[in-house]
Design a protein around this motif. Structure first.
Motif, PDB file in Angstrom:
ATOM      1  N   TYR A 184     -12.034 -13.733 -25.887  1.00  0.00           N
ATOM      2  CA  TYR A 184     -12.128 -13.801 -27.355  1.00  0.00           C
ATOM      3  C   TYR A 184     -13.591 -13.729 -27.793  1.00  0.00           C
ATOM      4  O   TYR A 184     -13.927 -13.033 -28.757  1.00  0.00           O
ATOM      5  N   ILE A 185     -14.450 -14.445 -27.089  1.00  0.00           N
ATOM      6  CA  ILE A 185     -15.882 -14.422 -27.423  1.00  0.00           C
ATOM      7  C   ILE A 185     -16.446 -13.022 -27.211  1.00  0.00           C
ATOM      8  O   ILE A 185     -17.182 -12.493 -28.048  1.00  0.00           O
ATOM      9  N   ILE A 186     -16.104 -12.381 -26.097  1.00  0.00           N
ATOM     10  CA  ILE A 186     -16.615 -11.036 -25.803  1.00  0.00           C
ATOM     11  C   ILE A 186     -16.166 -10.041 -26.860  1.00  0.00           C
ATOM     12  O   ILE A 186     -16.929  -9.180 -27.306  1.00  0.00           O
ATOM     13  N   TRP A 187     -14.919 -10.169 -27.296  1.00  0.00           N
ATOM     14  CA  TRP A 187     -14.367  -9.222 -28.260  1.00  0.00           C
ATOM     15  C   TRP A 187     -14.850  -9.474 -29.687  1.00  0.00           C
ATOM     16  O   TRP A 187     -14.833  -8.556 -30.516  1.00  0.00           O
ATOM     17  N   ASN A 188     -15.286 -10.687 -29.973  1.00  0.00           N
ATOM     18  CA  ASN A 188     -15.596 -11.027 -31.368  1.00  0.00           C
ATOM     19  C   ASN A 188     -17.046 -11.417 -31.619  1.00  0.00           C
ATOM     20  O   ASN A 188     -17.407 -11.707 -32.767  1.00  0.00           O
ATOM     21  N   THR A 189     -17.865 -11.433 -30.573  1.00  0.00           N
ATOM     22  CA  THR A 189     -19.274 -11.789 -30.739  1.00  0.00           C
ATOM     23  C   THR A 189     -20.143 -10.668 -30.195  1.00  0.00           C
ATOM     24  O   THR A 189     -19.980 -10.247 -29.048  1.00  0.00           O
ATOM     25  N   GLY A 190     -21.045 -10.170 -31.019  1.00  0.00           N
ATOM     26  CA  GLY A 190     -21.900  -9.068 -30.611  1.00  0.00           C
ATOM     27  C   GLY A 190     -22.882  -9.463 -29.518  1.00  0.00           C
ATOM     28  O   GLY A 190     -23.196 -10.648 -29.330  1.00  0.00           O
ATOM     29  N   ILE A 191     -23.384  -8.461 -28.810  1.00  0.00           N
ATOM     30  CA  ILE A 191     -24.348  -8.709 -27.727  1.00  0.00           C
ATOM     31  C   ILE A 191     -25.574  -9.427 -28.260  1.00  0.00           C
ATOM     32  O   ILE A 191     -26.126 -10.326 -27.611  1.00  0.00           O
ATOM     33  N   PHE A 192     -26.008  -9.043 -29.460  1.00  0.00           N
ATOM     34  CA  PHE A 192     -27.220  -9.623 -30.045  1.00  0.00           C
ATOM     35  C   PHE A 192     -26.896 -10.737 -31.037  1.00  0.00           C
ATOM     36  O   PHE A 192     -27.729 -11.121 -31.840  1.00  0.00           O
ATOM     37  N   GLU A 193     -25.656 -11.221 -30.987  1.00  0.00           N
ATOM     38  CA  GLU A 193     -25.223 -12.277 -31.904  1.00  0.00           C
ATOM     39  C   GLU A 193     -24.869 -13.559 -31.148  1.00  0.00           C
ATOM     40  O   GLU A 193     -24.117 -14.394 -31.644  1.00  0.00           O
ATOM     41  N   GLY A 194     -25.372 -13.700 -29.934  1.00  0.00           N
ATOM     42  CA  GLY A 194     -25.161 -14.932 -29.175  1.00  0.00           C
ATOM     43  C   GLY A 194     -23.949 -14.930 -28.278  1.00  0.00           C
ATOM     44  O   GLY A 194     -23.389 -15.990 -27.983  1.00  0.00           O
ATOM     45  N   ARG A 195     -23.546 -13.753 -27.808  1.00  0.00           N
ATOM     46  CA  ARG A 195     -22.347 -13.664 -26.960  1.00  0.00           C
ATOM     47  C   ARG A 195     -22.491 -14.502 -25.686  1.00  0.00           C
ATOM     48  O   ARG A 195     -21.629 -15.328 -25.378  1.00  0.00           O
ATOM     49  N   GLU A 196     -23.563 -14.289 -24.949  1.00  0.00           N
ATOM     50  CA  GLU A 196     -23.723 -15.009 -23.687  1.00  0.00           C
ATOM     51  C   GLU A 196     -23.913 -16.503 -23.926  1.00  0.00           C
ATOM     52  O   GLU A 196     -23.369 -17.341 -23.201  1.00  0.00           O
ATOM     53  N   GLU A 197     -24.659 -16.860 -24.978  1.00  0.00           N
ATOM     54  CA  GLU A 197     -24.865 -18.275 -25.279  1.00  0.00           C
ATOM     55  C   GLU A 197     -23.546 -18.959 -25.600  1.00  0.00           C
ATOM     56  O   GLU A 197     -23.306 -20.106 -25.197  1.00  0.00           O
TER      57      GLU A 197
END
Length: 334
Positions: free
Chosen positions: A156-169
């Motif tokens: 869900y995080i991968i699909w809804n959070t951009g790479i530069f929007e804190g996905r990994e965090e």
């Protein structure tokens, strides 16, 4: 036919006297003017943190480099093949910043290019080397295939959070950090890799040369070449059947190959297998409609068979005309 190969050929040979009475239709494929193929390997070279030079003796690198050598050797030493392009895409895990990973993956891609050139003396214009940075697509695939606890939340995080929007965090906080720790340990090592692909051209073969290639490297033969070889044998004999079976193994997604595989299955009254291939074949051709009519006839849906044969005839099918005559002679009611 791949999974049914042995049993189906055995069945074909045993039932040679019980062939379907209807006339099946085959399509000759278009001649492949330029034969190109591609082979690919995922190579997991290891580097000290932040480094990009290829170190053959570092950790398991010698084994991974051997995969590249074998990939190239198989093509480069074949007198019938010529390498026309080598693509080196370098991926990293999302650890670290995107910009750092992009720079590192680019440097590593070019380092591998130079290493291969050192080994073989290939020219620059043969290569495409590219840094791909974070391989989120591969991580998504690995997660979907896993039974990891918390994978739905991670996806869900991968699909809804951009790479530069804190996905990994955001991933780091799942399950008090346990989910991310699992991902780091089990999935990140599979992301840092090279996708090495070699594109090569193949010389055309006449039928006699093709028969020799058939014994050793059948994947070098085009559809047209394989069918030309099959036609040198009497239809529905063991060798003919074996080549026809090989064609669908080598070209499982080709619509013409699927239609012809369906025709062969119908000739042996195997409607289940025929249906499987008809569903993936070229449609609305006279050959397809004739074979579909046979499919209905074998299943005793004679009304549907009659209608489909008529459609095939409208499109110019001689086999369809022959099959209607059979139905008329046998006074099959529709």
């Amino acid at each position: 036919m791949k999974t049914e190969k042995g049993e189906f050929i055995k069945k074909q040979n045993e039932q040679e006297k019980d062939l379907c009475k209807y006339s099946v239709s085959f399509i000759m494929p278009k001649k492949e003017l330029i034969k190109q193929r591609r082979k690919q390997e995922d190579v997991y070279l290891e580097f000290p943190i932040g480094e990009y030079a290829i170190l053959p003796d570092y950790r398991n690198n010698s084994t991974e480099i051997l995969k590249i050598k074998n990939l190239i050797k198989e093509i480069d030493t074949d007198e019938n093949s010529e390498i026309i392009e080598i693509c080196l895409d370098c991926f990293t895990s999302p650890s670290g910043s995107y910009i750092f990973n992009q720079e590192t993956s680019t440097k590593r891609a070019y380092a591998l290019k130079r290493y291969i050139q050192f080994l073989y003396g290939f020219s620059d214009n043969l290569f495409k080397a590219k840094g791909m940075s974070d391989d989120w697509n591969r991580l998504e695939q690995l997660l979907m295939e896993s039974d990891m606890e918390g994978k739905e939340e991670a996806l869900y995080i991968i699909w809804n959070t951009g790479i530069f929007e804190g996905r990994e965090e955001s991933l780091k906080y799942l399950g008090n950090g346990t989910v991310y720790q699992y991902i780091q340990k089990h999935f990140y090592p599979l992301l840092s890799r090279f996708k090495c692909s070699v594109t090569y051209s193949i010389l055309p073969f006449d039928t006699e040369k093709g028969k020799q290639i058939l014994k050793t490297n059948p994947e070098l033969l085009s559809l047209d070449e394989l069918y030309q070889i099959a036609r040198t044998y009497k239809s529905y004999t063991p060798m003919y059947n074996e080549i026809m079976d090989m064609i669908i193994e080598l070209y499982p997604n080709d619509k013409t190959a699927n239609l012809n595989a369906a025709a062969l299955a119908l000739k042996y009254n195997d409607v289940a297998l025929a249906e499987k291939y008809l569903d993936h074949s070229v449609v609305n051709t006279p050959e397809y409609l004739n074979n579909k009519g046979i499919f209905y006839a074998i299943k005793r849906n004679y009304k549907k068979a009659w209608q489909t044969f008529k459609k095939a005839i409208e499109k110019g099918s001689n086999d369809g005309e022959y099959n209607l005559v059979i139905m008329e002679k046998e006074k099959i009611c529709v």
